[in-house]
Design an enzyme around this catalytic site. Sequence first.
Site, PDB file in Angstrom:
ATOM      1  CE  LYS A 196       9.586  -3.513   1.412  1.00 45.31           C
ATOM      2  NZ  LYS A 196       8.466  -3.603   2.359  1.00 45.31           N
ATOM      3  CB  THR A 226      -6.955  -2.126   6.797  1.00 46.80           C
ATOM      4  OG1 THR A 226      -6.950  -1.847   5.404  1.00 46.80           O
ATOM      5  CG2 THR A 226      -8.339  -2.582   7.224  1.00 46.80           C
ATOM      6  CE  LYS A 244      -9.434  -1.874   3.390  1.00 48.55           C
ATOM      7  NZ  LYS A 244      -8.592  -1.771   2.238  1.00 48.55           N
ATOM      8  CB  VAL A 258      -0.947  -0.008   1.228  1.00 51.02           C
ATOM      9  CG1 VAL A 258      -1.652   1.331   1.389  1.00 51.02           C
ATOM     10  CG2 VAL A 258      -1.952  -1.140   1.111  1.00 51.02           C
ATOM     11  CB  CYS A 309      -7.681  -7.116   1.884  1.00 46.16           C
ATOM     12  SG  CYS A 309      -6.413  -5.890   1.614  1.00 46.16           S
ATOM     13  CG  PHE A 366     -11.371   1.551  -1.014  1.00 53.61           C
ATOM     14  CD1 PHE A 366     -12.036   0.754  -0.093  1.00 53.61           C
ATOM     15  CD2 PHE A 366     -11.368   2.927  -0.825  1.00 53.61           C
ATOM     16  CE1 PHE A 366     -12.700   1.318   0.989  1.00 53.61           C
ATOM     17  CE2 PHE A 366     -12.039   3.502   0.256  1.00 53.61           C
ATOM     18  CZ  PHE A 366     -12.702   2.692   1.169  1.00 53.61           C
TER      19      PHE A 366
END
Length: 436
Positions: free
Chosen positions: A35, A122, A207, A11, A263, A152
Amino acid sequence: MRITMIGTGYVGLVSGACFADFGHVVTCVDMDVSKIERLNSGDIPIYEPGLKRLVSTNVAEERLFFTTEAKGAIANADAVFIAVGTPSRRGDGHADLQYVYAVAEEIAQHMDGFTVVVTKSTVPVGTGDEVEAIIKKARPDADFEVVSNPEFLREGAAIKDFKIPDRIVVGTEDERARAVMREVYRPLFLKESPIVFTSRRTSELIKYAGNAFLAVKITFINEMADLCEKVGANVQEVARGIGLDGRIGPKFLNAGPGYGGSCFPKDTLALSKTANDYGAPVRIVDTVVDVNKARKKAMAGKVIAALGGDVKGKRIAALGLAFKQNTDDMRDAPSLDIVPMLQEAGASVVAFDPEAMGEAAKLLPDLELAKSPWEALDGADAMVIITEWDQFRALDLERVKNTLNGNIVVDLRNIYRPDNMAAKGFEYTSIGRPSG
Ligand code: UDX
């Protein structure tokens, strides 16, 4: 706008790159040194169509930066987005908020001037209040607002979902914060994307409610598929027949092996826990969670039945391992249930997936991996389609027949036509459709 994105997971990375592409100056922060090094050298740790190019263009044009140094990035930001993981806590299914709260502490330490703190992760209802309390406690005089702004994004279509969203949800009642969020999403305003301004708690619930509703929709059509198999009806036609009703809508009515991914499984569980905590259980969601778990396991039984009820000594070729197409994500993928159950029943399984084999090798160590669909099919007693990758949709069926040992095909995504498969001489099983 100067935006700082904390967390360069799926995200955070997609949102950060898209905000930069809107023209904002975006700094993505992650404490994982390797990373950040990878990202700085142009190497994208996840597979998402279009992301590599989006990142490299915005890095080259000096709008997108990657760093492990949170301090300066937070101090200079107009808006700091929290996009760290909220995995299911082991044991009870509650969302684990330790990373979110740790970031809140860090933001409190370094923020400078009016700062909008945005939760993109979330998070359960009330998390924004807790983030606010943490920052206030650490810096009683700080000038900030905590806003909820859920994402979303569908994996595999995330950039499109970000740039052409069905809606943007912004949870804050503070006018200054709303003005900053309007500026952040300005390019989308110009395109007239609907924006829902609401309270923070409502936004947090939107959500979960959205994802749970979609999980209900998928599970509903999956159960209809089981019924279709019993009564000789066709679930794709049922889906079309009901989906043309504008109140139902045609999307998310593809019957399959059960939903997976990062999710739906996690969010349905977390919603259920929150609802129980508040004494308002969501029984429909609880049932969906159970039905979906059972469904993934039942898919192995479907394959075994297609092979005559006994797979001891049989070789099964699995096409697709990721939880859906266009991703390398294996989280809660149906293959993680199906493959081990087939192996326990005595079959050897060989698989091919265009992107997910690296991840799959870690999670399914006994699985044989093939370099191509053809290598997987070579000498196998059945072809089982688990993921609906485009490259599996138009296989040369003559070659499939000549490569397989036998003619059994189990299509858990309904990507082939039963009549066509029967005409080509396959013993074809799909989901909720007569055999043809
Ligand atoms: C989902 C939501 O769509 C997204 O809005 C949210 O932010 C994150 O979760 P994602 O998990 O990437 O996105 O995938 P999605 O395309 O929604 O599919 C989820 C699962 O449902 C997959 O396992 C998919 O195979 C399954 N699915 C989806 C079906 O079985 N049938 C359908 O009709 C649609």
